[in-house]
Structures are given as structure tokens and as C-alpha cells.
Write a protein that holds these residues in place. Structure first.
Motif, PDB file in Angstrom:
ATOM      1  N   ALA A  10       1.013  -1.289  -0.005  1.00 53.37           N
ATOM      2  CA  ALA A  10       0.053  -0.020   0.040  1.00 53.37           C
ATOM      3  C   ALA A  10       0.830   1.331  -0.008  1.00 53.37           C
ATOM      4  O   ALA A  10       0.643   2.163  -0.915  1.00 53.37           O
ATOM      5  N   THR A  11       1.820   1.324   0.786  1.00 49.32           N
ATOM      6  CA  THR A  11       2.696   2.468   1.109  1.00 49.32           C
ATOM      7  C   THR A  11       3.602   2.695   0.020  1.00 49.32           C
ATOM      8  O   THR A  11       3.613   3.691  -0.776  1.00 49.32           O
ATOM      9  N   GLY A  12       4.303   1.734  -0.376  1.00 48.26           N
ATOM     10  CA  GLY A  12       5.367   1.902  -1.594  1.00 48.26           C
ATOM     11  C   GLY A  12       4.775   2.162  -2.925  1.00 48.26           C
ATOM     12  O   GLY A  12       5.328   3.161  -3.624  1.00 48.26           O
ATOM     13  N   LEU A  13       3.971   1.606  -3.299  1.00 52.21           N
ATOM     14  CA  LEU A  13       3.064   1.957  -4.559  1.00 52.21           C
ATOM     15  C   LEU A  13       2.189   3.501  -4.508  1.00 52.21           C
ATOM     16  O   LEU A  13       2.274   3.937  -5.314  1.00 52.21           O
ATOM     17  N   SER A  14       1.753   3.379  -3.424  1.00 48.73           N
ATOM     18  CA  SER A  14       0.959   4.882  -3.613  1.00 48.73           C
ATOM     19  C   SER A  14       1.968   5.811  -3.542  1.00 48.73           C
ATOM     20  O   SER A  14       1.949   6.985  -4.285  1.00 48.73           O
ATOM     21  N   ALA A  15       3.152   5.719  -2.965  1.00 55.78           N
ATOM     22  CA  ALA A  15       4.429   6.640  -3.220  1.00 55.78           C
ATOM     23  C   ALA A  15       4.919   6.704  -4.399  1.00 55.78           C
ATOM     24  O   ALA A  15       5.187   7.942  -5.008  1.00 55.78           O
ATOM     25  N   ALA A  16       4.974   5.637  -4.971  1.00 53.62           N
ATOM     26  CA  ALA A  16       5.528   5.741  -6.391  1.00 53.62           C
ATOM     27  C   ALA A  16       4.593   6.499  -7.293  1.00 53.62           C
ATOM     28  O   ALA A  16       5.085   7.293  -8.462  1.00 53.62           O
ATOM     29  N   ASP A 269      16.874  13.064   3.540  1.00 52.80           N
ATOM     30  CA  ASP A 269      16.800  12.328   2.288  1.00 52.80           C
ATOM     31  C   ASP A 269      16.141  10.862   2.610  1.00 52.80           C
ATOM     32  O   ASP A 269      15.919  10.245   1.692  1.00 52.80           O
ATOM     33  N   ILE A 270      15.800  10.624   3.947  1.00 56.28           N
ATOM     34  CA  ILE A 270      15.360   9.394   3.966  1.00 56.28           C
ATOM     35  C   ILE A 270      13.955   9.550   4.655  1.00 56.28           C
ATOM     36  O   ILE A 270      13.767  10.091   5.640  1.00 56.28           O
ATOM     37  N   TYR A 271      13.056   8.933   4.040  1.00 57.36           N
ATOM     38  CA  TYR A 271      11.523   9.084   4.592  1.00 57.36           C
ATOM     39  C   TYR A 271      11.113   7.683   4.909  1.00 57.36           C
ATOM     40  O   TYR A 271      11.507   6.717   4.282  1.00 57.36           O
ATOM     41  N   ALA A 272       9.987   7.713   5.781  1.00 52.93           N
ATOM     42  CA  ALA A 272       9.456   6.258   6.091  1.00 52.93           C
ATOM     43  C   ALA A 272       7.796   6.748   5.871  1.00 52.93           C
ATOM     44  O   ALA A 272       7.504   7.613   6.483  1.00 52.93           O
ATOM     45  N   ALA A 273       7.056   5.510   5.923  1.00 59.00           N
ATOM     46  CA  ALA A 273       5.560   5.651   5.801  1.00 59.00           C
ATOM     47  C   ALA A 273       5.170   4.351   6.096  1.00 59.00           C
ATOM     48  O   ALA A 273       5.572   3.212   5.502  1.00 59.00           O
ATOM     49  N   GLY A 274       3.659   4.653   6.489  1.00 59.88           N
ATOM     50  CA  GLY A 274       2.994   3.118   6.594  1.00 59.88           C
ATOM     51  C   GLY A 274       3.221   2.394   7.761  1.00 59.88           C
ATOM     52  O   GLY A 274       3.672   2.771   8.705  1.00 59.88           O
ATOM     53  N   ASP A 275       3.009   1.036   7.872  1.00 57.92           N
ATOM     54  CA  ASP A 275       3.225   0.268   9.005  1.00 57.92           C
ATOM     55  C   ASP A 275       4.539   0.162   9.697  1.00 57.92           C
ATOM     56  O   ASP A 275       4.596  -0.007  10.954  1.00 57.92           O
ATOM     57  N   VAL A 276       5.549   0.698   8.814  1.00 58.83           N
ATOM     58  CA  VAL A 276       7.069   0.626   9.408  1.00 58.83           C
ATOM     59  C   VAL A 276       7.245   1.688  10.303  1.00 58.83           C
ATOM     60  O   VAL A 276       8.259   1.459  11.141  1.00 58.83           O
ATOM     61  N   LEU A 295      -4.140   4.504   5.963  1.00 61.75           N
ATOM     62  CA  LEU A 295      -3.080   5.401   6.514  1.00 61.75           C
ATOM     63  C   LEU A 295      -1.833   5.153   5.692  1.00 61.75           C
ATOM     64  O   LEU A 295      -0.988   6.087   5.538  1.00 61.75           O
ATOM     65  N   ALA A 296      -1.466   3.880   5.328  1.00 62.71           N
ATOM     66  CA  ALA A 296      -0.528   3.371   4.642  1.00 62.71           C
ATOM     67  C   ALA A 296      -0.450   4.164   3.280  1.00 62.71           C
ATOM     68  O   ALA A 296       0.439   4.786   2.691  1.00 62.71           O
ATOM     69  N   VAL A 297      -1.628   4.344   2.641  1.00 59.74           N
ATOM     70  CA  VAL A 297      -1.793   4.839   1.527  1.00 59.74           C
ATOM     71  C   VAL A 297      -1.728   6.460   1.362  1.00 59.74           C
ATOM     72  O   VAL A 297      -0.739   7.115   0.633  1.00 59.74           O
ATOM     73  N   LEU A 298      -2.210   7.006   2.432  1.00 57.70           N
ATOM     74  CA  LEU A 298      -2.206   8.406   2.706  1.00 57.70           C
ATOM     75  C   LEU A 298      -0.680   9.017   2.853  1.00 57.70           C
ATOM     76  O   LEU A 298      -0.350   9.727   2.535  1.00 57.70           O
ATOM     77  N   GLN A 299      -0.006   8.075   3.964  1.00 57.97           N
ATOM     78  CA  GLN A 299       1.268   8.416   4.470  1.00 57.97           C
ATOM     79  C   GLN A 299       2.182   8.255   3.296  1.00 57.97           C
ATOM     80  O   GLN A 299       3.226   9.127   3.010  1.00 57.97           O
ATOM     81  N   GLY A 300       2.069   7.255   2.040  1.00 57.35           N
ATOM     82  CA  GLY A 300       2.950   7.059   1.086  1.00 57.35           C
ATOM     83  C   GLY A 300       2.631   8.229   0.201  1.00 57.35           C
ATOM     84  O   GLY A 300       3.688   8.630  -0.580  1.00 57.35           O
ATOM     85  N   GLN A 301       1.480   8.906  -0.205  1.00 53.88           N
ATOM     86  CA  GLN A 301       1.176  10.015  -0.989  1.00 53.88           C
ATOM     87  C   GLN A 301       1.994  11.232  -0.390  1.00 53.88           C
ATOM     88  O   GLN A 301       2.654  11.691  -1.102  1.00 53.88           O
ATOM     89  N   VAL A 302       1.949  11.333   0.790  1.00 51.05           N
ATOM     90  CA  VAL A 302       2.432  12.302   1.363  1.00 51.05           C
ATOM     91  C   VAL A 302       4.179  12.273   1.554  1.00 51.05           C
ATOM     92  O   VAL A 302       4.656  13.368   0.843  1.00 51.05           O
ATOM     93  N   ALA A 303       4.591  11.157   1.631  1.00 52.28           N
ATOM     94  CA  ALA A 303       6.046  11.153   1.533  1.00 52.28           C
ATOM     95  C   ALA A 303       6.607  11.061   0.041  1.00 52.28           C
ATOM     96  O   ALA A 303       7.666  11.864  -0.244  1.00 52.28           O
ATOM     97  N   GLY A 304       5.783  10.372  -0.838  1.00 45.74           N
ATOM     98  CA  GLY A 304       6.110  10.448  -2.318  1.00 45.74           C
ATOM     99  C   GLY A 304       6.051  12.152  -2.986  1.00 45.74           C
ATOM    100  O   GLY A 304       6.884  12.324  -3.724  1.00 45.74           O
TER     101      GLY A 304
END
Ligand SMILES: Cc1cc2nc3c(=O)[nH]c(=O)nc-3n(C[C@H](O)[C@H](O)[C@H](O)COP(=O)(O)OP(=O)(O)OC[C@H]3O[C@@H](n4cnc5c(N)ncnc54)[C@H](O)[C@@H]3O)c2cc1C
Ligand code: SF4
Ligand code: SF4
Lengths: 416, 162
Positions: A10-16, A269-276, A295-304
Motif C-alpha cells: 500500500a505504502t510503496g506503490l502509493s508513493a511511487a 533524504d530518508i523518508y518512512a511511511a505506513g506500517d513501518v 493510512l499506509a496509502v495516505l502516508q505514502g502519498q505524502v512521502a512521495g
């Protein structure tokens, strides 16, 4: 710009997706322990045989191609090398980045129960591989024991029951789904489950897993001494973040990787999001892990967005929401399932097949359970997230709908 | 993109919009033939009274940042980059109700007959104009053109080699 994303869920791909929206030409690489893309929330469906693994994919077939994402599936990060802006992988390769996102999520947590690490048929339910393992073990036995009656445990129990196994759920609390439901709402499910032949043992703990001389699971023993024969144990006792590869690095970790409201870690330059990660959650006002899909999706979007040069702060980081459906009965709950003390007022309405409960403090909604008819539940959730006086007479509570709060922007969007 | 705009002060509470929505999503699509007493069919829009007793017609906003889409764990919900429409694919839907729990306006809900997948406004897919807009005789439900919220199409599509 070189972007490296660890994790393809969820996180990684929404960030991509968010990176690509903000940077058309950047170089995006996704490194993922998963070989295939799938939604973990759909694993119970795959286990039950309701859906095949290919249909558990949650992004379109051409997602990677359309977003120009380089894919390294089945490859795991084993060491972060922050000084050289790189990541060492288990296949011997090194990956370099200008901006890194850690979206490695979490793994099943196995509690300290005797033999839990030695028993051959003890599994979590987190990865597609777990589903294959559980399916294989289920084919060789008649009864399974589920450790933990939370959402994942109950999901696993229902799936295995559908496969024809006898299932026993062992839960420490006084009722199943203790974080999501009160005793009354949980009782409706317990009755449904018992009807279908799922046994529920509450207020009990696993003491030991009983093995034969070849480490095969033959049963479990509970604290009370009771022995339950079984050939399979599913541990659904929570998760822990996947952060082993950060050991010895300056990236700060608490109960998850520490991030600010831009999803930035303590290291440049290091971001983190989602369950981790752990983040400031709005319902409690405290920093905590927020391990839910939205929230994994939302945090991924913010990070990306921020990795690609934007400046977006997270809002509505609200983790206290749950939805479920078992054997046709729907429930949505928000905030506290029970009033924490007498300064709260509770309103309840019950009718056959329906249970609604609202918990107030100082005119603000702090918790709700809607069981049966859940349509419009989101309005209640938005009010709890907002934490401002609701201004609706208690009599109208049970029919809360957006007409009471109607507020339309010039562009026709609603606001609540 | 197009969006439905609501002027509650013009609403007479006639529920024409609801009947026509029901009809559009019934097999015959006809207001004359739709079975109004069927508990299993329910419109995707509704008219509700506010605190002052004024009827307010409500329907999905096809939000710029749709919370239903963000919460959907199966990929069944997505925002169509070309039209801005928030669409739902019942084949993919798992009936997890995360969207129901997440839409702050209550505009997506479980299908009343089967309770297996969620349903929402589809902007009367394939028609020029949603039928509720056509059916509203008072001007309470109108269509407006709004700046495209579609950021997905803003940049070249790398897969097409642009
Ligand atoms: C059975 C089940 C049911 C669930 N049901 C719900 C639900 O109904 N509602 C809800 O909100 N949530 C639910 N969840 C939780 C939800 O799935 C998670 O919150 C969500 O998946 C978190 O996404 P994530 O991307 O942060 O992490 P994860 O989904 O954990 O993904 C982590 C990714 O990182 C990869 N990875 C891990 N370590 C490494 C490494 N060292 N190097 C490279 N890659 C690595 C993994 O392979 C994976 O691709 C459920 C979870 C499970 C297991
Ligand atoms: S269902 Fe709700 S969140 Fe989704 S687009 Fe419609 S109004 Fe927005
Ligand atoms: S009910 Fe269907 S559309 Fe809604 S979030 Fe779940 S899978 Fe997506």
C-alpha cells in the motif's frame, strides 16, 4: 533524481504514484521482498478460496509500466548505508538513491510461547507465502487453533472454517475483537461463529505448543492446563515493524521509524511511511504506529510528494477506524469502543439485527459502533476525527447524515 | 471535469432525483417500470432534512482527493484520470466496507440486496448528463464545470513513450 522505494505494498506503490505525478522524468526503483503485488487485506479471501492470488492485486496490471517504475521483486534490503546513500540487498546488489522511502511494513509478531519457533505448522498470516503454508498444513489436519481474536485472527478463523476445518480461537481478553468492539457487538459475532462451528475461548492464553518428535504440531496447551489437539496454529497476535536492516544506522526508531508530519525520518533524504513507522495520530494526539491500509496509502502519498520536491503535511492521520463483515453481519467502529470513564455519556439503540452506540464527551463524539446498517457510517467517523461539538440532538444521532453538516465549496466539493 | 452542484434552498423535497436514480440502475431503466417497493434496490443519491427541516439533495462528489479510493484495499475504486469520475468495479470489490467507513459524507454504502459489494454514484456512466440532474425540476441539482482535479494526466505517459 533517483528515487528508491523499499516495499511494494500500500505504502510503496502509493508513493511511487505520487512521485510520478510530481516528477515526470525521475528514476523510480521499487525493491520488494514480495515477488508479486497483492493486497494483504485480501489474503483471507485467498486462503478461503474465494479469490485467486492474481485477483488480489490492488493496482492495475500496467501500473509499473505506466508510471515508469523499475521493479526489483523478491529482493530484500539487508543493510542501509546512509553515508554512501545506498542500500545493500540480499542478492548481493547495491542500490543507490537521492531520496529513499522505507515502506517495508511489518511482520507477524510471534509471542513468547513455548515451542512457537520450533513447531513446523505455526504460521502468521501476513504474506502470500503464509497462505500457501497454511493451506498445505490445513490439508493435513482437521483442527486449527488461532492465537488471538483480533481482526486478522478472526479473518483466519472464518477462512479456515470455510475450508472445512474445525477452528478454535483463543483470545486473552473477555471477548473477541477487543480493540474494535464492545462486549455487546462482539457477542453478535461470537454467536454467529459458534453457529458455524468455530469455538471461541476467551480470557485464556496459550501456554505451550505441543510437538511430536519431528516437530510437528499436535496440539496446544492453555494456561488453565486444557489441551486442544490441532495440526496447525495461526499466530495473530499483532505485528512488529520490519526494521532489522536499520541496525547500527542513525535513523531513529521507537515502536516504528520516527517521522515528522512530512514523513521525513531523522536522517536527511530518508523518508518512512505506513506500517513501518510511528507517527502523530489525531484521535489520541500521541505518537504511535498506525497500521491500517488507508493510512499506509495516505502516508505514502505524502512521502512521495515531498520526495519529489513538494511540501505536503499530513492531515487526518486517524487510525481508530475499523470495518468488518463476517457471515453477512456488517460493523464499523471508530474511536473508543467503551467509554473510558464516567465523564463520557453513551447513547445506545438496539433493534433486531442492529446495534448503534455513540460515546460523547463535552459535546464531541469520541467513539461509535454501528452494527447492522452501516450506511453513512463515514459521517460519524469524520465527526470523531474532527473532535468538535456535534450540535445534533441525541434523538437524531442514530440517523446522522451529511444534511446536518452540509457545507459545499464553490467547486461543488463537500467539507466536513 | 463536471461536478453536480447543489442548491438546497431550491429543493422542494420531491425526491424525483432518487426515483430516477433507482430507475437508471434498474434493468428497464424506466421510471414507470422500476419496482419502488423492492427493499433490495436503493438509489445512490438521497434527500435528507437538515436541522431546520430543509430538504438537502445529496450525492457523491467524485472528490479531488477521494477518501473512499485511498481506503480501498482491493483496487475496486479508482479515480478515472480522463473524466475525474470516481468509479467502482464490482468484480474486484471485496465488500470490506473500508470505503463506507471512510467517505466523510456517507456517499458509498453496501449493496442492499446482496450485501456483497459497495455501490455509489457512477455519474450515470455512458450518459451525457446524470439523470438526477435532468430530473430536478427546481434547479436544486445542477451540473458545473470545474477545473480538472486530474493530476494523473498532467504529465507525459512514460509507458507510451511520450
Ligand atoms: C490478513 C490481513 C488483513 C488485514 N485487513 C485489514 C483491513 O481490513 N483494514 C485495514 O485497514 N488494514 C488491514 N490490514 C493491514 C494492512 O494490510 C496494512 O496496514 C498495510 O498492508 C500496510 O502497508 P505497508 O505498505 O505499510 O506495509 P506492508 O503491507 O507490510 O508491505 C511491506 C512491503 O515491504 C516489503 N519488505 C519488507 N521487508 C523488506 C526489506 N527488507 N526489503 C525490501 N522489501 C521489504 C514487503 O515484501 C512488502 O512488499 C490487514 C493485514 C493483514 C495481514
Ligand atoms: S464516495 Fe465519498 S469520498 Fe468517494 S468520491 Fe464520493 S463523496 Fe468523495
Ligand atoms: S468495499 Fe469494495 S470498494 Fe469499498 S473499500 Fe472494500 S473493496 Fe474497495
Amino acid at each position: 533524481m533517483r528515487y528508491l522505494i523499499l516495499g511494494a505494498s500500500a505504502t510503496g506503490l502509493s508513493a511511487a504514484g505520487a512521485i510520478r505525478q510530481n516528477d515526470p522524468w525521475g528514476d523510480i526503483t521499487v525493491l520488494s521482498g514480495d515477488r508479486h503485488i497483492y493486497s494483504r487485506c485480501l489474503l483471507p479471501d485467498v486462503l478461503a478460496g474465494r479469490r485467486d492470488a492474481a485477483a488480489a492485486r490492488f493496482v492495475p496490471e500496467d501500473f509499473l509500466r505506466r508510471n515508469g517504475v523499475r521493479w526489483a521483486g523478491g529482493v530484500k534490503a539487508v543493510k542501509l548505508l546512509p553515508e554512501e546513500k545506498g542500500v545493500a540487498a540480499d542478492n548481493g546488489d547495491k542500490f543507490f538513491y537521492d531520496k529513499l522511502l522505507i515502506a517495508t511494513g511489518s511482520s507477524s509478531y510471534l509471542p513468547p510461547v513455548e515451542n512457537i519457533n520450533r513447531g513446523r505448522q505455526v504460521y502468521g498470516l501476513r504474506n502470500l507465502e503464509d497462505v500457501w503454508d497454511i493451506t498445505r498444513a490445513a490439508g493435513n489436519c482437521r483442527q486449527a487453533v488461532i492465537m488471538g481474536g483480533g481482526l486478522v485472527g478472526v479473518d483466519a478463523a472464518v477462512s479456515l472454517n470455510e475450508k472445512g476445518l474445525a477452528v478454535v480461537i483463543v483470545e486473552i481478553a473477555g471477548h473477541i475483537l477487543p480493540l474494535q468492539l464492545d462486549q455487546r457487538a462482539a457477542a453478535s459475532y461470537e454467536a454467529l461463529f459458534r453457529n458455524r462451528g468455530i469455538e471461541i475461548i476467551t480470557g485464556e492464553m496459550m501456554n505451550r505448543i505441543i510437538l511430536d518428535d519431528r516437530q510437528n504440531v499436535t496440539g496446544v496447551q492453555l494456561k488453565s492446563g486444557r489441551v486442544i489437539p490441532c495440526g496447525l496454529v495461526v499466530a495473530a497476535t499483532g505485528v512488529r515493524p520490519n526494521i532489522d536492516f536499520l541496525e547500527g544506522t542513525p535513523v531513529e526508531v521507537g515502536r516504528g521509524i520516527k517521522v515528522n508530519e512530512y514523513q521525513e525520518t531523522s536522517y536527511p533524504d530518508i523518508y518512512a511511511a505506513g506500517d513501518v513507522c510511528e507517527s502523530l495520530e489525531v484521535f489520541t494526539g500521541k505518537v504511535a504506529p498506525t497500521p491500517i491500509w488507508p493510512l499506509a496509502v495516505l502516508q505514502g502519498q505524502v512521502a512521495g510528494t515531498n520526495m519529489a520536491g513538494g511540501r505536503r503535511k499530513i492531515v487526518n492521520n486517524f487510525a481508530f477506524k475499523n470495518s468488518m463483515e463476517f457471515y453477512g453481519l456488517n460493523t464499523v467502529s471508530f474511536g473508543f469502543p467503551e467509554a473510558p470513564d464516567t465523564s463520557y455519556t453513551t447513547y445506545i439503540m438496539e433493534s433486531p439485527g442492529s446495534y448503534k452506540k455513540y460515546i460523547f464527551k463535552d459535546g464531541c463524539l469520541r467513539g461509535a459502533i454501528l452494527q447492522g446498517d452501516i450506511s453513512r457510517a463515514g459521517v460519524t467517523g469524520a465527526l470523531i476525527r474532527k473532535n468538535t461539538p456535534v450540535g445534533v440532538a441525541p434523538g437524531k444521532l442514530f440517523d446522522l447524515n451529511y444534511a446536518y453538516f452540509f457545507n459545499q465549496r464553490e467547486n461543488g466539493e463537500f467539507v466536513l | 471535469m463536471l461536478r453536480i452542484f447543489i442548491k438546497p434552498e431550491l429543493c422542494a423535497g420531491c425526491k424525483n432525483c432518487q426515483v430516477t436514480c433507482l430507475a437508471e440502475h434498474s434493468p428497464s431503466r424506466s421510471v414507470w417500470l422500476v419496482n419502488l417497493s423492492d427493499q433490495g434496490s436503493r438509489p445512490r443519491n438521497f434527500v435528507e432534512l437538515n436541522n431546520e427541516g430543509q430538504p438537502v439533495p445529496l450525492s457523491c462528489r467524485h472528490c479531488d482527493e477521494p477518501e473512499c479510493v485511498n481506503s480501498c484495499m482491493s483496487g475496486a475504486l479508482y479515480k478515472d484520470p480522463a473524466t475525474g469520475i470516481v468509479a467502482h468495479n464490482p468484480e474486484q470489490c471485496a465488500g470490506c466496507w473500508m470505503c463506507v467507513m471512510s467517505c466523510p459524507f456517507g456517499m458509498i454504502f453496501p449493496d442492499a440486496r446482496e450485501n456483497k459489494v459497495s455501490v455509489k454514484c457512477d455519474f450515470c456512466a455512458g450518459r451525457d448528463k446524470p439523470r438526477c440532474v435532468e430530473a430536478c425540476l427546481t434547479g436544486a441539482i445542477t451540473l458545473i464545470e470545474v477545473p480538472s482535479s486530474n493530476i494523473d494526466g498532467k504529465y507525459p505517459n512514460l509507458a507510451r513513450g511520450e
